[in-house]
Design a protein around this motif. Sequence first.
Motif, PDB file in Angstrom:
ATOM      1  N   GLU A  19       1.129   4.060  -3.095  1.00  0.00           N
ATOM      2  CA  GLU A  19       0.857   5.477  -2.864  1.00  0.00           C
ATOM      3  C   GLU A  19       1.991   6.357  -3.412  1.00  0.00           C
ATOM      4  O   GLU A  19       1.745   7.354  -4.093  1.00  0.00           O
TER       5      GLU A  19
ATOM      6  N   ARG B  94       0.824  -1.211   0.000  1.00  0.00           N
ATOM      7  CA  ARG B  94       0.000   0.000   0.000  1.00  0.00           C
ATOM      8  C   ARG B  94       0.860   1.264   0.000  1.00  0.00           C
ATOM      9  O   ARG B  94       0.574   2.220  -0.730  1.00  0.00           O
TER      10      ARG B  94
ATOM     11  N   GLU C  95      -3.784  -2.205  -5.737  1.00  0.00           N
ATOM     12  CA  GLU C  95      -4.442  -2.050  -4.438  1.00  0.00           C
ATOM     13  C   GLU C  95      -5.608  -1.073  -4.518  1.00  0.00           C
ATOM     14  O   GLU C  95      -6.617  -1.251  -3.837  1.00  0.00           O
TER      15      GLU C  95
END
Length: 269
Positions: free
Chosen positions: A51, A47, A70
């Motif tokens: 990002e 994750r 994700e």
Amino acid sequence: MADPLLVEVGALLREVAADVVVPMFRRLDAADIAEKAPGEVVTVADRRAEELISARLRRLRPGSVVVGEEAVADRPDLLRHLRGTGDVWLVDPIDGTANFAAGRRPFALMVALLTDGIPVASWVYDPLAGTMAACRVGAGTWLDGTPVRSTGPVPEVGALRGAAMTQFLPPATGQRVAAGGGRIGELLPGQHCAGREYLDILTGAQQFVLFWRTLPWDHAPGTLLVREAGGVARRFDGTDYHPADDDPGLLVASSAEVWDEVRAALLGG
């Protein structure tokens, strides 16, 4: 490899791997791993890496859309962009998450760029091996900064080496593949990391790989790399692979001749 885009995205993947992914390898706690779907795990590293990669890619191409593995788990509607217009980035922050979560190698970071629905550039980086592959349509594939071709003399079928992901194959197809495996020089079970399978075709460690599941972030980067190096990526019926198509079954080979030999051996025609 002088292409600025290939260099910049490659540097981004190296940076995220060094800052986020590799430091968490074999250092995850149970709380750092979750099941996002039956049999599918995700980690805090997946994750966080997605990002960071997504934010930088949006800045690199203002107005572009990022379709990350994700993010799609939470918003499946993002997949509609794969047939849209403009620039769309496909991101797999850690390909081979099951390996990564279990403290096993290999795993890879992967990105592909689609423009108006057409894959035009891609990157696959294995941080533990230090192997980076990148390509741009029409400019060929580069492996660790050196142009690479997957084509060459075609081995006899009994000398071919490659992998078949049999876990998800329908029973009848799995039986055909198992029966045909005896005709192949070495049929491997796979490494649970599509990115590494594609890299191994580019390095010559194997000549083919067969998949059943064809999630776009798993295969858009690698199929373009192999194609730009002179190989092929086709569905079992011989039609070319496109990341927006969710049909199962994909055979990738270092050349069209190898593809034909492997298809005949493992799929019966």
